[in-house]
Design a protein around this motif. Structure first.
Motif, short mmCIF file in Angstrom:
data_model
loop_
_atom_site.label_atom_id
_atom_site.label_comp_id
_atom_site.label_asym_id
_atom_site.label_seq_id
_atom_site.Cartn_x
_atom_site.Cartn_y
_atom_site.Cartn_z
N GLN A 61 0.84 -1.19 0.00
CA GLN A 61 0.00 0.00 0.00
C GLN A 61 0.89 1.25 0.00
OE1 GLN A 61 -3.46 -0.27 -0.17
NE2 GLN A 61 -2.92 -2.44 -0.45
N GLN A 62 0.36 2.34 -0.53
CA GLN A 62 1.16 3.56 -0.66
C GLN A 62 1.60 4.13 0.68
OE1 GLN A 62 2.23 5.58 -3.44
NE2 GLN A 62 1.85 3.71 -4.61
N ASP A 63 0.85 3.84 1.75
CA ASP A 63 1.19 4.41 3.05
C ASP A 63 1.88 3.40 3.97
OD1 ASP A 63 -0.98 2.78 3.48
OD2 ASP A 63 -2.11 4.24 4.68
N GLU A 64 2.43 2.35 3.39
CA GLU A 64 3.23 1.39 4.16
C GLU A 64 4.71 1.73 4.00
OE1 GLU A 64 0.60 -2.66 4.34
OE2 GLU A 64 1.55 -2.21 2.42
N TRP A 65 5.41 1.77 5.11
CA TRP A 65 6.81 2.23 5.10
C TRP A 65 7.73 1.22 4.41
CZ3 TRP A 65 9.12 6.78 6.44
CH2 TRP A 65 8.34 7.72 7.12
N VAL A 109 2.99 -12.53 0.62
CA VAL A 109 3.67 -12.48 1.91
C VAL A 109 3.08 -11.38 2.78
CG1 VAL A 109 5.87 -11.87 3.01
CG2 VAL A 109 5.82 -13.54 1.15
N ARG A 110 2.76 -10.25 2.16
CA ARG A 110 2.12 -9.16 2.91
C ARG A 110 0.84 -9.66 3.58
NH1 ARG A 110 -2.13 -5.79 2.09
NH2 ARG A 110 -2.01 -3.77 3.17
N GLU A 111 0.00 -10.35 2.83
CA GLU A 111 -1.25 -10.87 3.39
C GLU A 111 -0.97 -11.86 4.51
OE1 GLU A 111 -3.18 -12.43 -0.03
OE2 GLU A 111 -3.68 -10.45 -0.87
N HIS A 112 0.06 -12.69 4.32
CA HIS A 112 0.44 -13.67 5.35
C HIS A 112 0.89 -12.98 6.64
CE1 HIS A 112 2.43 -17.26 7.09
NE2 HIS A 112 3.40 -16.42 7.40
N CYS A 113 1.72 -11.95 6.49
CA CYS A 113 2.24 -11.23 7.67
C CYS A 113 1.12 -10.55 8.44
CB CYS A 113 3.28 -10.19 7.24
SG CYS A 113 4.82 -10.89 6.61
N ILE A 114 0.17 -9.99 7.72
CA ILE A 114 -0.95 -9.30 8.37
C ILE A 114 -1.87 -10.29 9.06
CG2 ILE A 114 -3.04 -7.96 7.93
CD1 ILE A 114 -1.45 -6.47 5.74
N LYS A 115 -2.20 -11.36 8.35
CA LYS A 115 -3.13 -12.35 8.90
C LYS A 115 -2.55 -13.03 10.13
CE LYS A 115 -5.56 -16.64 7.75
NZ LYS A 115 -5.82 -17.66 6.70
N ASN A 116 -1.27 -13.40 10.07
CA ASN A 116 -0.66 -14.17 11.14
C ASN A 116 0.17 -13.34 12.11
OD1 ASN A 116 -1.30 -17.06 10.19
ND2 ASN A 116 -0.37 -16.14 8.38
N GLN A 117 0.30 -12.03 11.79
CA GLN A 117 1.13 -11.15 12.61
C GLN A 117 2.50 -11.79 12.86
OE1 GLN A 117 0.21 -7.72 13.94
NE2 GLN A 117 -0.76 -8.25 11.98
N LYS A 118 3.17 -12.06 11.73
CA LYS A 118 4.48 -12.69 11.75
C LYS A 118 5.38 -12.03 10.72
CE LYS A 118 3.57 -16.34 14.49
NZ LYS A 118 4.31 -16.69 15.72
N PRO A 119 6.71 -12.07 10.94
CA PRO A 119 7.64 -11.57 9.93
C PRO A 119 7.91 -12.63 8.86
CG PRO A 119 8.86 -12.30 11.85
CD PRO A 119 7.40 -12.48 12.18
N TYR A 120 8.54 -12.21 7.77
CA TYR A 120 8.82 -13.12 6.66
C TYR A 120 10.08 -12.62 5.96
CZ TYR A 120 7.26 -16.71 3.30
OH TYR A 120 7.14 -17.85 2.55
N LEU A 121 10.87 -13.57 5.45
CA LEU A 121 12.09 -13.24 4.72
C LEU A 121 11.97 -13.68 3.28
CD1 LEU A 121 15.12 -12.28 4.85
CD2 LEU A 121 15.70 -14.68 5.28
N ILE A 122 12.26 -12.76 2.36
CA ILE A 122 12.27 -13.07 0.93
C ILE A 122 13.67 -12.84 0.38
CG2 ILE A 122 11.31 -12.53 -1.33
CD1 ILE A 122 8.84 -11.38 0.09
N LYS A 173 -3.44 -1.85 12.90
CA LYS A 173 -3.58 -1.55 11.48
C LYS A 173 -3.18 -2.77 10.66
CE LYS A 173 -2.69 3.45 11.58
NZ LYS A 173 -1.79 4.54 11.08
N ASN A 174 -3.88 -3.04 9.60
CA ASN A 174 -3.53 -4.15 8.72
C ASN A 174 -2.49 -3.69 7.70
OD1 ASN A 174 -5.30 -6.00 9.91
ND2 ASN A 174 -7.02 -5.24 8.72
N LYS A 175 -1.27 -3.52 8.21
CA LYS A 175 -0.19 -3.01 7.39
C LYS A 175 1.10 -3.77 7.70
CE LYS A 175 -1.98 1.72 7.04
NZ LYS A 175 -2.41 1.55 5.63
#
Length: 662
Positions: free
Chosen positions: A60-64, A224-237, A139-141
């Protein structure tokens, strides 16, 4: 290269192509301008555009986003005006950093981009802080931080991943594995097969993908963004790619086997995507040419606009100094203290009350530190806080000082006020880079405030030895952009701490451990502030002036009471950066003899700066040379007798007599 458009429409694919080709064409122009001497340096991302563009479009445009210096596609995909970017690259005053920073070492609150510092790793922890802010705000970000394969060798990488995993933060760490950290190949960087494997050690999911396939990057980051928001977890790509040019243009590419260029030329992200779009009948060769021509025309127009706007920098030293700190005026309400509503409190109780009232007053105040939650901290300052404010706001941290300070800066990007407890001031060395290069410089670099307070239990006299007793305030007093506060009374401790928390600038708040439970005094019960940058006249006198702070105030007051035959004035600095030169000058004028006293070692201490300033600005007022009384130029020893010999207090009488007899 296999592309999968999934549900993307032709219009979306064309827009993605425009976003992909735009940074490539800008770069080609920049390389021409570099040869013409119109820009001074360039870090090329040619061949890697799909990663920056695909990842940015998936958010999203307002995600850092925390990009690196090869991520032009992040800035263009966030629609930052090219003419202003060009001003930035030229070092013009109309750039994002007013000519104070180079290339991509800047950020923009408006575009939710936090630019790198040259040390690479520290920005990963900033993404932790932003993700923590999103989590606290529900926030779902997500936040996203870039790093290179070389950066994964830095301690900041491991600290940031660990704290993200422990705190279950919705943050994406994206590795651009382009084969070389400057000239060091991957075989000299790590031994694991894939960098994504490093995530397993932190209990984090990870994936390795083709970084030159924009659809793969886009869909992966989106999922991955959806995964991180849904599960409140970090992810490495991990994105595999290749750097088609040198680390920067001057470094060349002689150290790279030439056959690699031929191999990766066939994997060019733009050429392959163009072939795919034609195969899908989304566009033909003529259409591609039209898009390229249109973008090239736009680039020339933007550069012309930059030339018009780019006036020469008018150098103003006063303006430069003014921009070191974010502007701040203390509340008049908090400066007005009800002297009829006070209680006797110990030093440690005053600090505890200042923290407690700040937490109660403002839900954006967050405390972080080792063992500060249920245990209450090494000195029990925060005992009972978890029960009052909850674990979300009173946060135990792993032993990772650098990442915690970086996270505090990330919190401030989202409007939080972070208070970090160093278990001992000595341990700030582990976060030194974050403090002096990230926190201290960010407002001067691109106008971003850093509302972070670092509590620093400091000083000797408790037999704690070389690594738990140092007076290290002088290390930081040399750094523009920091504020250094060092109270000596319970009243000042509470008022200065509240003021520090409300200040939009980074404040190092030194608390002498030996004062915690040894002194008491009247402290107003309500919230109030003591002005940062204003010294306190402890007592007046005519024979000599002792300028001091912290434990030195106690020593000076004790000496004065023991020697009533000497008329001693005592000035408690309270703030070491910025110094209250106005009050120093007034007090020097009244006595003519000056002694600077501090517990820190002599050489390079704060006293040296004060003595030099008094000599330069008050020489005609002096009746004797400015003298210093400080501790020995040795590490502070453990043995109590050795420690007493180390301390400045043991030489105070001798130094005063020498000054009086001059």
């Amino acid at each position: 290269m296999l592309f999968d458009r999934k549900n993307l429409s032709n219009t979306q694919l064309l827009q993605m192509y425009r976003s992909l080709i735009y940074p490539r064409l800008i770069e080609e122009k920049m390389l021409v301008l570099l040869r013409q001497g119109k820009i001074s340096k360039w870090f090329s991302g040619i061949g890697q555009e799909a990663i920056a563009v695909g990842a940015t479009l998936a958010l999203q445009q307002d995600e850092w986003i925390m990009p690196l210096h090869r991520n032009l596609g992040v800035f263009t995909a966030r629609n930052m005006p090219l003419h202003q970017l060009f001003n930035q690259w030229q070092g013009n005053k109309n750039g994002y950093s007013k000519g104070r920073e180079r290339s991509f070492h800047f950020g923009s609150q408006e575009h939710h981009i936090c630019g790198m510092i040259s040390h690479l790793g520290p920005q990963l922890a900033i993404a932790d802080g932003v993700a923590l802010a999103y989590k606290l705000q529900q926030k779902n970000k997500v936040s996203l931080a870039f790093t290179g394969e070389g950066g994964t060798s830095e301690g900041d990488f491991h600290e940031a991943l660990n704290i993200a995993a422990v705190w279950d933060l919705p943050v994406i760490f994206l590795i651009e594995n382009n084969g070389y950290a400057l000239s060091t190949p991957v075989k000299q960087q790590y031994r694991c097969i894939n960098l994504a494997d490093k995530a397993k050690g932190y209990g984090m999911d990870a994936v390795t993908i083709d970084g030159n396939n924009i659809l793969s990057v886009y869909e992966t980051v989106k999922g991955v963004r959806e995964h991180c928001i849904k599960n409140q977890k970090p992810y490495l790509i991990e994105c595999t790619t290749f750097r088609m040019r040198g680390h920067e243009e001057a470094s060349g590419t002689k150290y790279v086997p030439q056959e690699l260029f031929a191999l990766w030329e066939r994997k060019d992200p733009i050429k392959n995507f163009e072939v795919y779009l034609q195969d899908q009948n989304v566009i033909d060769e003529e259409g591609i040419g039209a898009i390229r021509d249109s973008i090239k025309k736009n680039i020339e127009e933007e550069l012309a606009l930059a030339d018009i706007k780019a006036a020469p920098i008018s150098i103003s030293s006063s303006m430069e100094i003014a921009d070191v700190y974010a502007a701040h005026e203390q509340s008049e309400l908090l400066l007005n203290v009800d002297e009829n509503n006070v209680s006797e409190k110990r030093f440690i109780e005053a600090i505890k009350e200042g923290l407690h009232q700040s937490l109660k007053e403002d839900e954006n105040v967050i405390l972080m530190g080792q063992d500060i939650a249920a245990y209450g901290g090494a000195f029990k300052v925060t005992e009972g806080f978890v029960e009052a404010f909850g674990k979300e706001r009173i946060r135990n941290t792993p032993i990772c000082e650098s990442a915690v300070i970086g996270a505090a800066l990330g919190l401030s990007l989202e409007g939080y006020k972070a208070v970090v407890e160093m278990q001992f001031a000595d341990f700030a060395t582990m976060a030194f880079n974050q403090i002096v290069n990230n926190l201290a410089k960010i407002h001067y670099r691109w106008g971003q405030s850093a509302q972070v307070v670092i509590r620093m239990p400091t000083g000797g006299g408790v037999g704690a030895g070389p690594f738990h007793s140092q007076s290290n305030e002088a290390w930081f007093a040399h750094v523009p952009g920091l504020k250094i506060v060092y109270p000596s009374t319970p009243r000042d401790a509470k008022g200065l701490l509240i003021a520090a928390i409300n200040d939009p600038n980074p404040v190092l708040f030194f608390e002498h451990k030996a004062l915690y439970r040894s002194i008491s005094g009247p402290v107003p019960n309500d919230m109030y502030e003591v002005e940062i940058g204003k010294a306190s006249i402890v007592q007046t006198g005519e024979d000599l002036l002792i300028i001091t702070y912290g434990m030195g105030v106690i020593w000076a007051a004790d000496y004065a009471s023991e020697h009533p035959e000497i008329s001693i004035a005592i000035l408690d600095l309270r703030t070491l950066l910025p110094l209250d030169y106005e009050t120093i000058e007034k007090m020097v004028e009244k006595t003519g003899r000056v002694l600077v006293l501090h517990e820190d070692t002599l050489t390079g201490g704060v006293g040296a700066e004060i003595a030099a300033w008094v000599n330069e600005h008050c020489f005609n007022m002096l009746d004797a040379p400015v003298m210093r009384c400080a501790s020995l130029d040795t590490p502070i020893p453990f043995n109590k007798e050795l420690e007493a010999n180390f301390m400045a207090r043991g030489r105070l009488h001798e130094t005063i007599q020498q000054l009086l007899n001059f």
